[in-house]
Scaffold this active site. Sequence first.
Site, short mmCIF file in Angstrom:
data_model
loop_
_atom_site.label_atom_id
_atom_site.label_comp_id
_atom_site.label_asym_id
_atom_site.label_seq_id
_atom_site.Cartn_x
_atom_site.Cartn_y
_atom_site.Cartn_z
N HIS A 37 0.84 -1.21 0.00
CA HIS A 37 0.00 0.00 0.00
C HIS A 37 0.87 1.26 0.00
O HIS A 37 0.63 2.21 -0.73
CB HIS A 37 -0.87 0.05 1.25
CG HIS A 37 -1.88 -1.06 1.36
ND1 HIS A 37 -1.80 -2.02 2.34
CD2 HIS A 37 -2.98 -1.35 0.64
CE1 HIS A 37 -2.82 -2.85 2.22
NE2 HIS A 37 -3.55 -2.48 1.19
N GLN A 148 -0.18 -4.40 -9.11
CA GLN A 148 -0.27 -5.54 -10.02
C GLN A 148 -0.46 -6.85 -9.27
O GLN A 148 -0.73 -7.87 -9.87
CB GLN A 148 0.99 -5.60 -10.89
CG GLN A 148 0.86 -4.64 -12.06
CD GLN A 148 2.15 -4.40 -12.80
OE1 GLN A 148 3.20 -4.20 -12.19
NE2 GLN A 148 2.10 -4.43 -14.11
N SER A 185 0.38 -8.86 1.68
CA SER A 185 -1.07 -8.86 1.63
C SER A 185 -1.60 -8.68 3.05
O SER A 185 -1.02 -9.22 4.00
CB SER A 185 -1.59 -10.19 1.08
OG SER A 185 -2.96 -10.35 1.36
P1 AMP Z 1 -6.30 -3.76 -0.78
O1 AMP Z 1 -6.24 -2.93 0.46
O2 AMP Z 1 -5.87 -5.17 -0.56
O3 AMP Z 1 -7.61 -3.62 -1.50
O4 AMP Z 1 -5.20 -3.18 -1.76
C1 AMP Z 1 -5.20 -1.81 -2.13
C2 AMP Z 1 -4.26 -1.61 -3.27
O5 AMP Z 1 -2.94 -2.01 -2.88
C3 AMP Z 1 -4.61 -2.44 -4.51
O6 AMP Z 1 -4.38 -1.67 -5.68
C4 AMP Z 1 -3.64 -3.59 -4.42
O7 AMP Z 1 -3.34 -4.18 -5.66
C5 AMP Z 1 -2.43 -2.91 -3.83
N1 AMP Z 1 -1.55 -3.91 -3.22
C6 AMP Z 1 -1.88 -4.83 -2.28
N2 AMP Z 1 -0.83 -5.62 -2.00
C7 AMP Z 1 0.19 -5.19 -2.78
C8 AMP Z 1 1.55 -5.60 -2.97
N3 AMP Z 1 2.08 -6.61 -2.29
N4 AMP Z 1 2.29 -4.93 -3.87
C9 AMP Z 1 1.76 -3.91 -4.58
N5 AMP Z 1 0.50 -3.47 -4.45
C10 AMP Z 1 -0.28 -4.10 -3.56
#
Ligand code: AMP
Length: 281
Positions: A37, A148, A185
Amino acid sequence: MRILRTIAEVRQWVRAQRQQGRAIHFVPTMGYFHEGHLSLMRRARDEGGAVIVSLFVNPLQFAPSEDLERYPRDFERDHQLAQSVGVEALFHPEVGEMYPEGYQTLVRVPKLSAPLCGRSRPTHFDGVATVVMKLFHILTPDRAYFGQKDYQQLRIIQQMVRDMNLPIEIVPCPIVREADGLAMSSRNVYLTPEERRSATVLYRSLRWAEEQVQSGERDACTLREGVCQRIAREPLARIDYVEVVDAETLEPVEQIEQPTLIAVAVFFGKARLIDNTVVRP
Ligand code: AMP
């Protein structure tokens, strides 16, 4: 940093930024921040403009059987982290602010939503496209940053922006990984120490596939089976899917002739983890 709880507050903040001639750079999230994030937020900041992050665990993208209730949350920590990387506003609405009584409208990107994660989560991407469309209308960003890591989500948003003529530049950002390769994640907190160790098999298997392609392998089936076998050797891993698809259309391919996505979704205990790589001939 401003914390905005209502749509009216966001609109007012955006107007004030625009009056100063600033562009709006937007990072949509569900919170429980990690380096993935933060990398998006830093990029949004480094590209200039006022950075606004949304933090909203969107019920519409969770099926009744999924982890909406236990999805990890820590607003205070997120607040500090966002502030530390120069985020200027955090939009943290209540569910009722986004979906008031009587809410009905859905946004669907049907073809790109059907394969991969769409197969085991058939309503998930309608929820994603709908909330992102709403956020785009509320925040009117110039640029929006997506990881990605969620490759299918990124493709769906790119298609939606194109189909709906939204004047928003979608900026894809690389996957951020732990030192041992596990993709970061929020759901990694669900892993027991043993599952956490096993989960590194995802990155190792994808790396193996990348090396195969680098040394001339072009057969999608061979790559798919090789990745499957490597993951299946881990007793704690339960495969949801391993797919080799066109990186743009997400349709299956037989040969690696164009940019190709190798994507995996695997359960380790309660956690369903996804990872991917794009290989080129
Ligand atoms: P989320 O909070 O899981 O909905 O993620 C929010 C944003 O962060 C989304 O665009 C995800 O693709 C990005 N994101 C989550 N984990 C990663 C990661 N390990 N590397 C890059 N971007 C991430």
